[in-house]
Design a protein around this motif. Structure first.
Motif, PDB file in Angstrom:
ATOM      1  N   MET A 101       3.364  10.466  -5.419  1.00 11.38           N
ATOM      2  CA  MET A 101       3.170   9.021  -5.276  1.00 11.38           C
ATOM      3  C   MET A 101       3.448   8.656  -3.826  1.00 11.38           C
ATOM      4  N   VAL A 102       3.038   7.477  -3.442  1.00  8.16           N
ATOM      5  CA  VAL A 102       3.229   7.024  -2.072  1.00  8.16           C
ATOM      6  C   VAL A 102       3.944   5.671  -2.086  1.00  8.16           C
ATOM      7  N   PHE A 103       4.850   5.479  -1.135  1.00  9.04           N
ATOM      8  CA  PHE A 103       5.584   4.216  -0.996  1.00  9.04           C
ATOM      9  C   PHE A 103       5.008   3.495   0.230  1.00  9.04           C
ATOM     10  N   GLY A 144       4.784  12.307  -0.673  1.00  7.66           N
ATOM     11  CA  GLY A 144       3.354  12.410  -0.909  1.00  7.66           C
ATOM     12  C   GLY A 144       2.622  11.279  -0.218  1.00  7.66           C
ATOM     13  N   TYR A 145       1.370  11.486   0.066  1.00  7.56           N
ATOM     14  CA  TYR A 145       0.537  10.425   0.618  1.00  7.56           C
ATOM     15  C   TYR A 145      -0.895  10.676   0.151  1.00  7.56           C
ATOM     16  N   GLN A 146      -1.763   9.766   0.507  1.00 10.67           N
ATOM     17  CA  GLN A 146      -3.136   9.869   0.033  1.00 10.67           C
ATOM     18  C   GLN A 146      -4.114   9.687   1.187  1.00 10.67           C
ATOM     19  N   PHE A 147      -5.181  10.481   1.160  1.00  3.66           N
ATOM     20  CA  PHE A 147      -6.258  10.311   2.120  1.00  3.66           C
ATOM     21  C   PHE A 147      -7.324   9.394   1.532  1.00  3.66           C
ATOM     22  N   GLU A 148      -7.878   8.566   2.382  1.00  3.21           N
ATOM     23  CA  GLU A 148      -9.042   7.771   2.000  1.00  3.21           C
ATOM     24  C   GLU A 148     -10.283   8.606   2.335  1.00  3.21           C
ATOM     25  N   LEU A 149     -11.081   8.908   1.298  1.00  5.26           N
ATOM     26  CA  LEU A 149     -12.246   9.760   1.505  1.00  5.26           C
ATOM     27  C   LEU A 149     -13.525   8.962   1.709  1.00  5.26           C
ATOM     28  N   GLU A 150     -13.473   7.681   1.383  1.00  6.96           N
ATOM     29  CA  GLU A 150     -14.608   6.793   1.608  1.00  6.96           C
ATOM     30  C   GLU A 150     -14.248   5.789   2.706  1.00  6.96           C
TER      31      GLU A 150
END
Length: 724
Positions: A101-103, A144-150
């Motif tokens: 998850m990301v904060f 954790g973190y997330q990449f934006e793919l769009e």
């Protein structure tokens, strides 16, 4: 000459197999994505067949489950609560902690944030974000973190920092196969800067919406970043240099020191799922928060913090389940790497798949060519089973992913095309034989004989059948209206063809045409389930189809056709009968004769469909019945019940009342209460309702005779002394 034909046949079928293999190979090479969805689903079935397998027990999941949300409040929780969970895990001597998850925002529930919002300046106000950041810094925690793919208008461009070097080795391709990110969704700087490291947790489903592979690396701003699972393993193995190795097709594998992790060309690992949800050990976040757990169980373990709660929307579809916690996908990836039981597509796999297509095509075509026709399905099933079993074994013992769709379609097309070739090159001989047989036996018997010339069913035997007789009413008068014999035959054929088709459609066998009459039977030569019902349904369909046929005849100024049908069920002698020069498969016996009598009695009772009680007893469908008589037909001593069938359709109230009254009168008649029965029959006859009024006349006449001259030893049996 024979040897020349054999060589020609061999090379013809060899050419056919090569044509099939070449065509499918082109499809495999140039349009590989077309059957991918089917191939993936077939492989999912192999996972289901394999079932669950044990994991290494090195990975546990700290679950923000429904119980935790109910007690600690809705998500997001205040950061001090999460800090408590981290501290309690660290006290259990946990090996490493990773957040799925990301904060991305500050904790608005923190007193410090509340005071800051309203411009209140006070010292020593709790700052939950700071407390959480300090806990992250002092515990073995990876964020954790997330990449934006769009690409969107709100993408952040900040790149996460990774304390390792990623080296691309043997990269000679101009094309970039690795997934490229457009932006990031990171933790707030206070948290991100206090973490030792972090990894992205993007799970990207394929076109069918199912997670089958997970990216281990993603390219962003010409830099390579690891996934959460890969970063966990990098830290555990104390790897400072991560090699991303390429071959001529793209990414080949990723190495962490001596550990080689095979990937597809895009840097994704194919997940060897351990099984359904909860294959890994789950601990409720509430229990960790309350210190209500056995600390020895977590000693040295990898803990992934995520959620299985439906409301937090981290549920995915996998080959095992359509609803699967996303955090457990990462657990599977880590467990795959620890155990080293990967599944992967090797660099040489395309060549192997094409070779399999050619081998199967050649084998199946030649095998089905040089074996009897009826063996072809057995070959298809056997080769399909062996192929699927081999693919299954290679997948789960060697970890090599072979294509499933193309081998199966190769086997199928090879069998189909070989069968078609057999038809054009060899089945024509059978057609010649059929022409000869057609002059001696009926088509149905001919087909059975061709399948098995030594079948014992064609020897005379006793068997239960339902026999059918139909006859055109007033055929002599009809024939007199025709101008010529040719016109009469044409007219009869217009009637016979649809009637015959109906019989065949209902699994009947036409025995013969006797002028304007048709004789057929059910349950011979082949067994027919519910043969009595099928005979009745065929009869009703004939009566119904006559309406449209007569409408057409009326337009053409041709005579109206009315028919009577008789059905009987019983034992008969069936088999091939006749002389050496002329024979046919037919049925004979008392049951057949009774069927003919029932048809002829349609005239007497003014009915269209007569059946015996023997047929009625075997019917399973619901019909509208009318009892006609208990009779002794000519040549028979045992009485037979005759029943009329009006149809299978819905019966209205008026019809129901008429039949009820009629059968009440029949019961009175059987009990010799002729006077009361007569009253009912007369009342029914005077009714305006269109029905079989001739039956009322028959019983009115009998009742009047019996009232005038009471019978002795009355049994209710009426004796017919003529055939009609």
């Amino acid at each position: 000459m024979k040897q020349k034909k054999a060589f020609k046949k061999f090379f013809t079928y060899l050419g056919l197999s090569l044509f099939i293999a070449f065509s499918l190979s082109l499809l495999y090479i140039f349009y590989p994505t077309l059957p991918d969805s089917i191939d993936n689903r077939l492989r999912d079935k192999l996972f289901t067949i394999r079932g669950e397998i044990p994991n290494t027990q090195n990975v546990v999941i700290i679950d923000i489950d429904e119980k935790s949300l109910e007690t600690l409040g809705q998500w997001p929780w205040s950061r001090n609560k999460i800090a408590t969970i981290l501290n309690n895990l660290t006290q259990s001597n946990i090996g490493i902690i990773a957040f799925d998850m990301v904060f991305a925002e500050q904790d608005n529930s923190s007193p410090h944030s509340v005071f800051e919002k309203y411009g209140i300046k006070k010292e020593n106000i709790p700052n939950y974000d700071l407390e959480f950041a300090q806990t992250i810094a002092n515990t073995p925690t990876i964020l954790g973190y997330q990449f934006e793919l769009e690409k969107t208008d709100f993408v952040k461009k900040t790149a996460p920092e990774i304390p390792a070097i990623f080296i691309e080795k043997n990269k000679t391709l101009d094309e970039q196969f690795m997934i490229k990110a457009k932006g990031t969704i990171l933790n707030i700087p206070l948290l991100q800067n206090n973490a030792y490291s972090s990894g992205f947790f993007n799970n990207i489903p394929d076109e069918s919406g199912i997670i089958r592979s997970v990216p281990l690396v993603i390219s962003y701003d010409d830099m390579i970043y690891p996934s959460l699972a890969l970063e966990v393993m990098r830290i555990i193995t104390d790897t400072n240099k991560v090699f991303v190795n390429y071959n001529e097709q793209g990414v080949s594998n990723i190495t962490l020191k001596d550990m080689v992790i095979p990937t597809d060309r895009y840097g994704r690992i194919l997940v060897n799922f351990r099984g359904k949800e909860k294959n890994f050990k789950y601990y409720s976040a509430l229990d960790i928060y309350n210190n209500n757990f056995d600390k020895k169980e977590l000693d040295g373990k990898i803990a992934l913090i995520g959620t299985s709660a439906a409301g937090l929307l981290d549920l995915r579809a996998t080959p095992f389940e359509s609803v699967y916690p996303g955090v457990e996908v990462h657990a599977n990836v880590i467990d795959n790497i620890i155990q080293g039981d990967y599944i992967y597509k090797a660099a040489w796999i395309d060549g192997a798949n094409i070779a399999i297509i050619f081998i199967l095509a050649i084998f199946v075509v030649l095998a089905t060519t040089y074996t009897p026709f009826f063996v072809n399905p057995i070959i298809y099933l056997a080769v399909s089973f062996i192929t699927l079993y081999s693919i299954y074994e290679i997948l789960f013992t060697q970890g090599i992913v072979l294509n499933i769709f193309f081998p199966i379609i190769t086997i199928l097309l090879s069998s189909v095309f070989t069968t078609l070739f057999d038809y054009f090159y060899e089945i024509k001989q059978e057609e010649a034989i059929k022409e000869k047989f057609a002059s001696k036996v009926s088509k149905n018997v001919m087909d059975k004989l061709l399948n098995d010339l030594h079948n014992s069913e064609f020897q005379a035997m006793e068997k239960e059948v339902t026999v059918f007789f139909s006859d055109v009413r007033g055929f002599t008068k009809i024939s007199e209206q025709m101008n010529s014999a040719k016109e009469l035959i044409s007219y009869l054929n217009e009637y016979m063809e649809p009637m015959s088709n109906i019989i065949i459609k209902h699994d009947g066998t036409i025995d013969k045409y006797i002028g304007d009459a048709i004789m057929a039977y059910w349950n011979a030569p082949a067994n027919v389930k519910d043969h009595a019902d099928k005979a009745v349904l065929a009869s009703l369909a004939q009566i119904e189809s006559l309406k449209a046929l007569n409408e057409q005849f009326a337009k053409e100024n041709k005579p109206f056709i009315d028919i009577g049908i008789g059905l009987n069920t019983g034992l008969a002698v069936v088999g091939e009968m006749g002389s050496k020069g002329r024979s046919d498969y037919t049925v004979i016996g008392d049951a057949i004769n009774l069927g003919a009598r029932l048809e002829s009695l349609c005239k007497y009772y003014d009915s269209k469909l007569n059946i015996s009680n023997f047929t009625k007893e075997q019917l399973k469908e619901e019909y509208i019945f009318r009892f006609l008589d208990l009779v002794k037909v000519k040549g028979k001593n045992k009485p037979v019940e005759i029943w009329q069938i009006h149809g299978k359709a819905y019966i209205n109230t008026e019809q129901k009342e008429e039949l009820f009254s009629y059968h009440k009168a029949i019961e009175l008649y059987k009990k010799q209460n002729f006077k009361d029965a007569l009253d009912i029959f007369i009342k029914l006859q005077n009714n305006d309702m269109k029905t079989n009024k001739n039956i009322y006349k028959i019983y009115i006449k009998r009742c009047e005779e019996y009232i005038q001259t009471p019978p002795k030893n009355f049994t209710g049996v009426y004796e017919h002394n003529t055939k009609g």
